[in-house]
Design a protein around this motif. Structure first.
Motif, PDB file in Angstrom:
ATOM      1  N   GLN A  42       0.826  -1.202   0.000  1.00 57.67           N
ATOM      2  CA  GLN A  42       0.000   0.000   0.000  1.00 57.67           C
ATOM      3  C   GLN A  42       0.866   1.261   0.000  1.00 57.67           C
ATOM      4  O   GLN A  42       0.519   2.253  -0.640  1.00 57.67           O
ATOM      5  N   SER A  43       2.014   1.216   0.682  1.00 52.90           N
ATOM      6  CA  SER A  43       2.915   2.374   0.681  1.00 52.90           C
ATOM      7  C   SER A  43       3.503   2.622  -0.710  1.00 52.90           C
ATOM      8  O   SER A  43       3.962   3.720  -1.003  1.00 52.90           O
ATOM      9  N   MET A  44       3.475   1.596  -1.568  1.00 52.96           N
ATOM     10  CA  MET A  44       3.953   1.729  -2.946  1.00 52.96           C
ATOM     11  C   MET A  44       2.824   2.103  -3.907  1.00 52.96           C
ATOM     12  O   MET A  44       3.016   2.124  -5.118  1.00 52.96           O
ATOM     13  N   GLY A  45       1.649   2.364  -3.363  1.00 57.22           N
ATOM     14  CA  GLY A  45       0.521   2.778  -4.191  1.00 57.22           C
ATOM     15  C   GLY A  45      -0.381   1.663  -4.658  1.00 57.22           C
ATOM     16  O   GLY A  45      -1.266   1.894  -5.491  1.00 57.22           O
ATOM     17  N   ALA A  46      -0.210   0.454  -4.161  1.00 61.64           N
ATOM     18  CA  ALA A  46      -1.054  -0.677  -4.560  1.00 61.64           C
ATOM     19  C   ALA A  46      -2.145  -0.874  -3.515  1.00 61.64           C
ATOM     20  O   ALA A  46      -1.860  -1.266  -2.383  1.00 61.64           O
ATOM     21  N   ASN A  47      -3.387  -0.606  -3.887  1.00 62.68           N
ATOM     22  CA  ASN A  47      -4.507  -0.789  -2.971  1.00 62.68           C
ATOM     23  C   ASN A  47      -4.875  -2.278  -2.948  1.00 62.68           C
ATOM     24  O   ASN A  47      -5.663  -2.749  -3.755  1.00 62.68           O
ATOM     25  N   PRO A  53     -10.436   3.186  -9.361  1.00 62.58           N
ATOM     26  CA  PRO A  53     -11.103   3.813  -8.211  1.00 62.58           C
ATOM     27  C   PRO A  53     -12.232   2.923  -7.695  1.00 62.58           C
ATOM     28  O   PRO A  53     -12.977   2.329  -8.475  1.00 62.58           O
ATOM     29  N   GLY A  54     -12.332   2.795  -6.382  1.00 66.27           N
ATOM     30  CA  GLY A  54     -13.366   1.959  -5.773  1.00 66.27           C
ATOM     31  C   GLY A  54     -13.076   0.472  -5.860  1.00 66.27           C
ATOM     32  O   GLY A  54     -13.937  -0.351  -5.544  1.00 66.27           O
ATOM     33  N   GLN A  55     -11.872   0.124  -6.301  1.00 63.50           N
ATOM     34  CA  GLN A  55     -11.502  -1.282  -6.432  1.00 63.50           C
ATOM     35  C   GLN A  55     -10.339  -1.608  -5.500  1.00 63.50           C
ATOM     36  O   GLN A  55      -9.580  -0.720  -5.104  1.00 63.50           O
ATOM     37  N   THR A  56     -10.205  -2.891  -5.169  1.00 56.13           N
ATOM     38  CA  THR A  56      -9.129  -3.360  -4.300  1.00 56.13           C
ATOM     39  C   THR A  56      -8.575  -4.656  -4.859  1.00 56.13           C
ATOM     40  O   THR A  56      -9.334  -5.537  -5.279  1.00 56.13           O
ATOM     41  N   GLY A  57      -7.254  -4.773  -4.857  1.00 51.84           N
ATOM     42  CA  GLY A  57      -6.623  -6.023  -5.229  1.00 51.84           C
ATOM     43  C   GLY A  57      -6.635  -6.973  -4.038  1.00 51.84           C
ATOM     44  O   GLY A  57      -6.490  -6.548  -2.892  1.00 51.84           O
ATOM     45  N   ILE A  64      -0.964 -18.966  -5.362  1.00 52.79           N
ATOM     46  CA  ILE A  64      -1.267 -17.549  -5.268  1.00 52.79           C
ATOM     47  C   ILE A  64      -2.571 -17.297  -6.004  1.00 52.79           C
ATOM     48  O   ILE A  64      -2.759 -17.777  -7.125  1.00 52.79           O
ATOM     49  N   TRP A  65      -3.469 -16.566  -5.364  1.00 53.99           N
ATOM     50  CA  TRP A  65      -4.716 -16.157  -5.988  1.00 53.99           C
ATOM     51  C   TRP A  65      -4.717 -14.640  -5.992  1.00 53.99           C
ATOM     52  O   TRP A  65      -4.579 -14.012  -4.930  1.00 53.99           O
ATOM     53  N   ALA A  66      -4.830 -14.034  -7.170  1.00 52.71           N
ATOM     54  CA  ALA A  66      -4.759 -12.579  -7.298  1.00 52.71           C
ATOM     55  C   ALA A  66      -5.904 -12.099  -8.177  1.00 52.71           C
ATOM     56  O   ALA A  66      -6.005 -12.493  -9.333  1.00 52.71           O
ATOM     57  N   ARG A  67      -6.734 -11.247  -7.601  1.00 49.55           N
ATOM     58  CA  ARG A  67      -7.861 -10.695  -8.341  1.00 49.55           C
ATOM     59  C   ARG A  67      -8.119  -9.266  -7.912  1.00 49.55           C
ATOM     60  O   ARG A  67      -7.687  -8.830  -6.845  1.00 49.55           O
ATOM     61  N   VAL A  68      -8.887  -8.558  -8.717  1.00 48.32           N
ATOM     62  CA  VAL A  68      -9.321  -7.203  -8.397  1.00 48.32           C
ATOM     63  C   VAL A  68     -10.813  -7.267  -8.101  1.00 48.32           C
ATOM     64  O   VAL A  68     -11.577  -7.884  -8.849  1.00 48.32           O
ATOM     65  N   ALA A  69     -11.212  -6.638  -7.000  1.00 46.27           N
ATOM     66  CA  ALA A  69     -12.608  -6.653  -6.578  1.00 46.27           C
ATOM     67  C   ALA A  69     -13.187  -5.252  -6.611  1.00 46.27           C
ATOM     68  O   ALA A  69     -12.480  -4.271  -6.421  1.00 46.27           O
ATOM     69  N   GLU A  70     -14.487  -5.185  -6.849  1.00 45.14           N
ATOM     70  CA  GLU A  70     -15.210  -3.924  -6.742  1.00 45.14           C
ATOM     71  C   GLU A  70     -15.834  -3.851  -5.356  1.00 45.14           C
ATOM     72  O   GLU A  70     -16.323  -4.849  -4.842  1.00 45.14           O
TER      73      GLU A  70
END
Length: 189
Positions: free
Chosen positions: A88-93, A144-148, A165-171
């Motif tokens: 998050q400090s690197m800008g990844a929500n 915007p309004g999304q989270t990894g 590893i499971w990686a997705r983007v959620a609304e």
């Protein structure tokens, strides 16, 4: 200082290098190429084992490239909230959870909607060659309004380690991961 040297206690890198070079020099000239690979594998194994005796490597390492991609190396599945804070400090929500074998996150699904990989592929696969052994994410796909969401799981199997590893983007909001018992794979969604 090279990255491999940084993780070894002072003087250990030199000793390890001397050991490998001695082993290579002991081999007859025509067998050198054949013996170099096992000696280097031994050196890599020793490079991993030595830090464990002297405090060990950190649980994870994170680097951000000039292209904005973030490379994550998991050395040990612990401190997911520390990894989450660093990302998050690197800008990844993102939210990060480690899920042990025999457990899974509850509730499922953790968000109202997960985007398909075609809509937002958080994971970069394969990882760039210079980051072999790392897991790479592209935080620019999180709008915007999304989270990894990153879920990691690992288990030992016949002396080796299997990692998932499971990686997705959620609304919308992400439900907290509450670990519950399961007989399914930990990252089955």
């Amino acid at each position: 200082m090279k990255p491999a040297e940084r993780d070894l206690p002072e003087g250990r890198h030199r000793l390890l290098k001397e050991f490998v070079m001695t082993e290579i020099d002991k081999a007859p000239r025509k067998r050198r190429a054949v013996l170099a690979a096992p000696a280097l594998a031994l050196a890599a194994a020793a490079a991993v084992a030595v830090p464990l005796l002297f405090g060990g490597p950190p649980a994870y390492a994170v680097t951000k490239g000039a292209d904005g991609l973030i490379h994550i190396t998991i050395n040990e599945t612990k401190d997911p909230k520390g990894l989450q804070a660093e990302l998050q400090s690197m800008g990844a929500n993102v939210v990060v959870d480690y899920i042990p074998i025999g457990k899974k996150c509850s509730p499922q699904p953790r968000a109202a909607r997960f985007l398909d990989k075609e809509e937002a592929d958080l994971a970069v696969w394969p990882a760039p060659e210079e980051h072999f052994g790392s897991f790479t994410i592209d935080p620019s796909v999180i709008g915007p309004g999304q989270t990894g969401v990153l879920e990691f799981s690992s288990s030992e199997n016949n002396g080796g380690v299997i990692a998932g590893i499971w990686a997705r983007v959620a609304e919308g909001p992400i439900a907290e991961c509450v670990l519950v018992d399961t007989t399914e794979a930990p990252l089955s969604h």
